[in-house]
Design a protein around this motif. Structure first.
Motif, PDB file in Angstrom:
ATOM      1  N   ASN A 289      52.187  47.883   6.245  1.00 31.79           N
ATOM      2  CA  ASN A 289      51.524  47.504   5.002  1.00 31.79           C
ATOM      3  C   ASN A 289      50.057  47.141   5.181  1.00 31.79           C
ATOM      4  OD1 ASN A 289      54.368  46.505   3.228  1.00 31.79           O
ATOM      5  ND2 ASN A 289      52.696  47.637   2.291  1.00 31.79           N
ATOM      6  N   ARG A 290      49.501  47.402   6.359  1.00 36.91           N
ATOM      7  CA  ARG A 290      48.040  47.309   6.468  1.00 36.91           C
ATOM      8  C   ARG A 290      47.368  48.454   5.718  1.00 36.91           C
ATOM      9  NH1 ARG A 290      46.744  45.040  12.612  1.00 36.91           N
ATOM     10  NH2 ARG A 290      48.389  43.443  12.618  1.00 36.91           N
ATOM     11  N   VAL A 294      50.080  52.350   0.028  1.00 36.65           N
ATOM     12  CA  VAL A 294      51.485  52.757  -0.040  1.00 36.65           C
ATOM     13  C   VAL A 294      52.218  52.005  -1.146  1.00 36.65           C
ATOM     14  CG1 VAL A 294      51.568  53.384   2.399  1.00 36.65           C
ATOM     15  CG2 VAL A 294      52.160  51.053   1.715  1.00 36.65           C
ATOM     16  N   GLN A 295      53.335  52.596  -1.577  1.00 33.88           N
ATOM     17  CA  GLN A 295      54.089  52.052  -2.709  1.00 33.88           C
ATOM     18  C   GLN A 295      55.301  51.231  -2.256  1.00 33.88           C
ATOM     19  OE1 GLN A 295      52.866  52.465  -5.963  1.00 33.88           O
ATOM     20  NE2 GLN A 295      51.166  53.127  -4.666  1.00 33.88           N
ATOM     21  N   PHE A 296      55.175  50.566  -1.133  1.00 42.10           N
ATOM     22  CA  PHE A 296      56.246  49.677  -0.693  1.00 42.10           C
ATOM     23  C   PHE A 296      55.640  48.377  -0.184  1.00 42.10           C
ATOM     24  CE2 PHE A 296      55.358  52.406   3.040  1.00 42.10           C
ATOM     25  CZ  PHE A 296      55.065  51.450   4.000  1.00 42.10           C
ATOM     26  N   ILE A 321      61.641  46.843   4.058  1.00 38.52           N
ATOM     27  CA  ILE A 321      60.636  47.101   3.041  1.00 38.52           C
ATOM     28  C   ILE A 321      61.317  47.397   1.704  1.00 38.52           C
ATOM     29  CG2 ILE A 321      59.007  47.973   4.751  1.00 38.52           C
ATOM     30  CD1 ILE A 321      59.666  50.808   3.873  1.00 38.52           C
ATOM     31  N   LYS A 322      60.512  47.335   0.638  1.00 40.27           N
ATOM     32  CA  LYS A 322      61.041  47.585  -0.712  1.00 40.27           C
ATOM     33  C   LYS A 322      60.068  48.460  -1.475  1.00 40.27           C
ATOM     34  CE  LYS A 322      62.704  45.068  -4.789  1.00 40.27           C
ATOM     35  NZ  LYS A 322      62.913  43.706  -5.353  1.00 40.27           N
ATOM     36  N   GLU A 323      60.584  49.558  -2.020  1.00 41.03           N
ATOM     37  CA  GLU A 323      59.773  50.458  -2.849  1.00 41.03           C
ATOM     38  C   GLU A 323      59.556  49.813  -4.206  1.00 41.03           C
ATOM     39  OE1 GLU A 323      58.634  53.265  -5.722  1.00 41.03           O
ATOM     40  OE2 GLU A 323      60.641  52.376  -5.696  1.00 41.03           O
ATOM     41  N   ALA A 324      58.322  49.888  -4.715  1.00 43.95           N
ATOM     42  CA  ALA A 324      57.950  49.097  -5.890  1.00 43.95           C
ATOM     43  C   ALA A 324      58.588  49.578  -7.188  1.00 43.95           C
ATOM     44  CB  ALA A 324      56.423  49.085  -6.033  1.00 43.95           C
ATOM     45  N   THR A 325      58.664  50.886  -7.404  1.00 41.53           N
ATOM     46  CA  THR A 325      59.094  51.403  -8.700  1.00 41.53           C
ATOM     47  C   THR A 325      60.592  51.285  -8.912  1.00 41.53           C
ATOM     48  OG1 THR A 325      57.257  52.981  -8.686  1.00 41.53           O
ATOM     49  CG2 THR A 325      59.063  53.410 -10.223  1.00 41.53           C
ATOM     50  N   VAL A 348      51.595  56.875  10.034  1.00 39.00           N
ATOM     51  CA  VAL A 348      52.992  56.426  10.000  1.00 39.00           C
ATOM     52  C   VAL A 348      53.315  55.861   8.621  1.00 39.00           C
ATOM     53  CG1 VAL A 348      54.743  55.015  11.122  1.00 39.00           C
ATOM     54  CG2 VAL A 348      52.795  55.850  12.449  1.00 39.00           C
ATOM     55  N   SER A 349      52.433  55.029   8.091  1.00 42.28           N
ATOM     56  CA  SER A 349      52.645  54.461   6.762  1.00 42.28           C
ATOM     57  C   SER A 349      52.763  55.554   5.707  1.00 42.28           C
ATOM     58  CB  SER A 349      51.488  53.521   6.401  1.00 42.28           C
ATOM     59  OG  SER A 349      51.362  52.461   7.324  1.00 42.28           O
ATOM     60  N   GLN A 350      51.926  56.567   5.825  1.00 44.04           N
ATOM     61  CA  GLN A 350      51.946  57.641   4.841  1.00 44.04           C
ATOM     62  C   GLN A 350      53.232  58.458   4.932  1.00 44.04           C
ATOM     63  OE1 GLN A 350      49.545  58.278   2.373  1.00 44.04           O
ATOM     64  NE2 GLN A 350      48.854  56.248   3.016  1.00 44.04           N
ATOM     65  N   VAL A 351      53.719  58.686   6.130  1.00 49.46           N
ATOM     66  CA  VAL A 351      54.977  59.418   6.293  1.00 49.46           C
ATOM     67  C   VAL A 351      56.136  58.621   5.696  1.00 49.46           C
ATOM     68  CG1 VAL A 351      56.692  60.148   8.006  1.00 49.46           C
ATOM     69  CG2 VAL A 351      54.300  60.852   8.232  1.00 49.46           C
ATOM     70  N   ILE A 352      56.191  57.322   5.971  1.00 49.83           N
ATOM     71  CA  ILE A 352      57.244  56.488   5.405  1.00 49.83           C
ATOM     72  C   ILE A 352      57.163  56.490   3.887  1.00 49.83           C
ATOM     73  CG2 ILE A 352      58.106  54.123   5.205  1.00 49.83           C
ATOM     74  CD1 ILE A 352      58.762  55.392   7.887  1.00 49.83           C
ATOM     75  N   ASP A 353      55.961  56.310   3.355  1.00 53.06           N
ATOM     76  CA  ASP A 353      55.768  56.269   1.908  1.00 53.06           C
ATOM     77  C   ASP A 353      56.163  57.594   1.262  1.00 53.06           C
ATOM     78  OD1 ASP A 353      54.873  54.686  -0.325  1.00 53.06           O
ATOM     79  OD2 ASP A 353      53.093  55.963  -0.436  1.00 53.06           O
ATOM     80  N   ALA A 354      55.732  58.701   1.844  1.00 53.06           N
ATOM     81  CA  ALA A 354      56.045  60.012   1.274  1.00 53.06           C
ATOM     82  C   ALA A 354      57.528  60.337   1.383  1.00 53.06           C
ATOM     83  CB  ALA A 354      55.209  61.091   1.966  1.00 53.06           C
ATOM     84  N   THR A 355      58.159  59.921   2.479  1.00 52.36           N
ATOM     85  CA  THR A 355      59.602  60.150   2.617  1.00 52.36           C
ATOM     86  C   THR A 355      60.359  59.442   1.502  1.00 52.36           C
ATOM     87  OG1 THR A 355      59.407  60.324   5.025  1.00 52.36           O
ATOM     88  CG2 THR A 355      61.601  59.890   4.115  1.00 52.36           C
ATOM     89  N   ILE A 356      60.005  58.192   1.242  1.00 46.75           N
ATOM     90  CA  ILE A 356      60.674  57.446   0.183  1.00 46.75           C
ATOM     91  C   ILE A 356      60.452  58.110  -1.173  1.00 46.75           C
ATOM     92  CG2 ILE A 356      60.656  55.248  -1.065  1.00 46.75           C
ATOM     93  CD1 ILE A 356      60.008  53.884   1.616  1.00 46.75           C
TER      94      ILE A 356
END
Length: 362
Positions: A289-290, A294-296, A321-325, A348-356
């Motif tokens: 989350n630095r 991202v949306q989590f 972590i928790k996805e916001a929407t 890494v953050s972008q891959v996690i965010d996009a996967t979700i």
């Protein structure tokens, strides 16, 4: 249960839809992450939970990430001690002697293969009086000093405090508990590409002689894990009954109380609070989350950052972590990410965010 924990069930399963979402995210954002193990677990109300990722069984040096292993083992040892007290019924003045006499030989005689035959006198067994304070009913709880060291190790990332925690638990208990729980197979450390285990047999440079195993990203080390096993540990915490009161868990989406705890509900809740405090300190003990785009949101985390023998710093993290929407929670683990600055973690953050996003909103 006895001194050592029973084997934990296999509560996460590979999911083809989540894997497709991960593969698409890697294709879009994963350049340079070819050697970075990543696991993402989609938490459900009941077991099992779906996961996807890459290089999940590789064992890597992961520095302070392994402090989460020491935290878990401390609560397992407290559980075992109080179960013995409940069975034996000692007077309070005899509790520590009972623990020392009953469990000391069992630990010494049930070593993992990596410690068998080694002279580890003074390093193998728990320091019972340093770890436990006897209560009026003869049960034990952590001494204020030991819990303070555990707090400092997890929340502040203090290596000296982590060393004191390891000293309190002993190499014998730490390693065998991981083995009996199924987090480490002492017969499968070679090759490390498929060893899929969790190993903590060092004290972060505080005096105990480190006992090392092979790993993928470095010469043999005393602090190593696969992303898969760390994801399992965090999934037990995130999805077990102890998570019902944890930050980030909506009452209407609380885990099923029948889900398997990591230790027990109250112990798991205490560990989740420690991991929550770790992301709410000024030093910002989180990585994913630095990246504020991202949306989590990260609610619980343990990070690792340390040098390989060639001088390269590598970062790792296990996080809830928790996805916001949609409000869905996930466990995310990565390791062996070369770290220069915060920008090193962005892919890494972008891959996690996009996967979700790919998984929840196809």
């Amino acid at each position: 249960m006895g001194l050592f924990p029973d084997a934990k069930p296999e509560l996460i399963d590979p999911d083809p839809d989540l894997q497709l979402a991960f593969d698409a995210a890697m294709a879009a954002f994963g350049q340079g992450l070819e050697k970075t193990p990543i696991v993402l677990v989609a938490l459900e109300e009941i077991e099992p939970h779906d996961f996807a990722g890459q290089l999940v069984e590789e064992v890597h040096y992961s520095a302070s990430l392994l402090k989460a292993t020491a935290m878990w083992a401390a609560f397992e040892l407290r559980r075992a001690a109080n179960e013995l007290v409940a069975t034996a019924g000692p007077a309070p003045a005899d509790t520590l002697t009972l623990l020392r006499d009953t469990f000391g030989r069992e630990i010494d005689e049930n070593r993992v293969a990596q410690l068998d035959g080694k002279n580890l006198s003074g390093f193998l067994l728990p320091r019972w009086d340093k770890v436990f304070q006897v209560q009026p009913d003869a049960t034990v709880n952590f001494t204020s000093d030991f819990f303070g060291k555990l707090f400092d190790a997890i929340v502040d990332g203090n290596n000296s405090a982590a060393g004191e925690v390891v000293h309190g638990l002993g190499f014998g208990y730490l390693t065998k508990a991981a083995a009996t729980a199924g987090f480490f197979d002492d017969g499968a450390v070679e090759p490390p590409q498929t060893a899929d285990g969790m190993w903590l047999c060092g004290d972060f440079g505080n005096g105990f002689p480190p006992q090392r195993i092979p790993c993928v990203n470095d010469t043999p080390v005393a602090q190593a894990t696969s992303a898969f096993q760390m994801a399992r540990l965090f999934t037990f915490l995130a999805a077990g009954p102890g998570a019902a009161a944890a930050p980030g868990v909506d009452p209407g989406q609380a885990p099923d109380p029948e889900n398997t705890p990591l230790v027990d509900a109250s112990s798991d809740e205490a560990m989740l609070k420690l991991l929550f405090n770790a992301v709410n300190v000024p030093r910002l003990h989180l990585f994913l989350n630095r990246d504020t785009s991202v949306q989590f949101v990260t609610f619980q985390s343990k990070i690792g950052l340390g040098p390989l023998n060639n001088g390269t710093n590598v970062a790792s993290e296990a996080a809830i972590i928790k996805e916001a929407t949609a409000g869905r929670r996930f466990v995310a683990v990565f390791q062996n990410r070369t770290f220069v600055n915060d920008a090193s973690i962005v892919p890494v953050s972008q891959v996690i965010d996009a996967t979700i996003a790919n998984f929840l909103f196809p």
